[in-house]
Design an enzyme around this catalytic site. Sequence first.
Site, mmCIF file in Angstrom:
data_model
loop_
_atom_site.group_PDB
_atom_site.id
_atom_site.type_symbol
_atom_site.label_atom_id
_atom_site.label_comp_id
_atom_site.label_asym_id
_atom_site.label_seq_id
_atom_site.Cartn_x
_atom_site.Cartn_y
_atom_site.Cartn_z
ATOM 1 N N GLU A 250 3.672 -4.846 -2.497
ATOM 2 C CA GLU A 250 2.771 -4.227 -3.460
ATOM 3 C C GLU A 250 2.193 -2.980 -2.814
ATOM 4 O O GLU A 250 1.948 -2.954 -1.609
ATOM 5 C CB GLU A 250 1.613 -5.168 -3.844
ATOM 6 C CG GLU A 250 2.021 -6.359 -4.685
ATOM 7 C CD GLU A 250 2.578 -7.506 -3.851
ATOM 8 O OE1 GLU A 250 3.289 -8.348 -4.422
ATOM 9 O OE2 GLU A 250 2.309 -7.566 -2.638
ATOM 10 N N TYR B 258 8.378 4.230 0.748
ATOM 11 C CA TYR B 258 9.121 3.088 0.219
ATOM 12 C C TYR B 258 10.280 3.545 -0.671
ATOM 13 O O TYR B 258 11.371 2.985 -0.612
ATOM 14 C CB TYR B 258 8.187 2.142 -0.537
ATOM 15 C CG TYR B 258 7.112 1.538 0.334
ATOM 16 C CD1 TYR B 258 7.396 1.085 1.620
ATOM 17 C CD2 TYR B 258 5.803 1.434 -0.111
ATOM 18 C CE1 TYR B 258 6.406 0.532 2.415
ATOM 19 C CE2 TYR B 258 4.807 0.874 0.682
ATOM 20 C CZ TYR B 258 5.120 0.438 1.948
ATOM 21 O OH TYR B 258 4.138 -0.108 2.738
#
Length: 162
Positions: free
Chosen positions: A116, A128
Site C-alpha cells: 500500500e 514502485y
Amino acid sequence: MEADPSLGAIRFRAMGHVDLESVMKIETQSYEFPWSRGTFEDCLAAPYECWAGELGDREGRNEIVGYGILQVSRDEAHLLNVCVRNQLHGCGFGREIVLFLIDRAKAQRATKMFLEVRPSNGIARALYDSVGFRQIGVRKGYYPAFSGREDGLVLALTLDGE
C-alpha cells in the site's frame, strides 16, 4: 540529490533489536505518522523478514541508511515498510531495498507481491511503478492524515515467470 557513486552499494543484513534506535530515528524523520517502536518489535518477533541496509563510513563503521520489512505467506508477499534516511533520498537506495525484497520474496517462492502507498507519496509511487508494480485497488481511509484519513493505493507485482 544526485546519485553519488562514491557512496558504494548498500549491504543488507538481518535487522535486530540492537538496530531499533537507528531505525526509529530514520522512521520518525521520514514520516509524519511513523511506525512505533512496538510495531518494529512485533515485526522482529513475527516471522517477517526485517532487513537493514548499511553503508560504511569514512572511519570504517557501518551505518544503517535504510530498511525494509517483508511478510511472505505461502505464495504471496507483502511489502510492509521501506525507508531511506532523508539525506540519502535520490541516491537509488530505496530502489535497491525494493529490488532486494523482491528477490527475497522470489526466493521464498512468492508469485505475487503487494503493498500500500499513499496517493500523495509521488516519489514512492514512481519507484514502485518503475519496478513493475501496478495499482489493483484502493483502501479507503487506510492512512492517518492531519485532516482525517488518506486512502491507500493497493499495488501488486507478479513475481512468477520473471
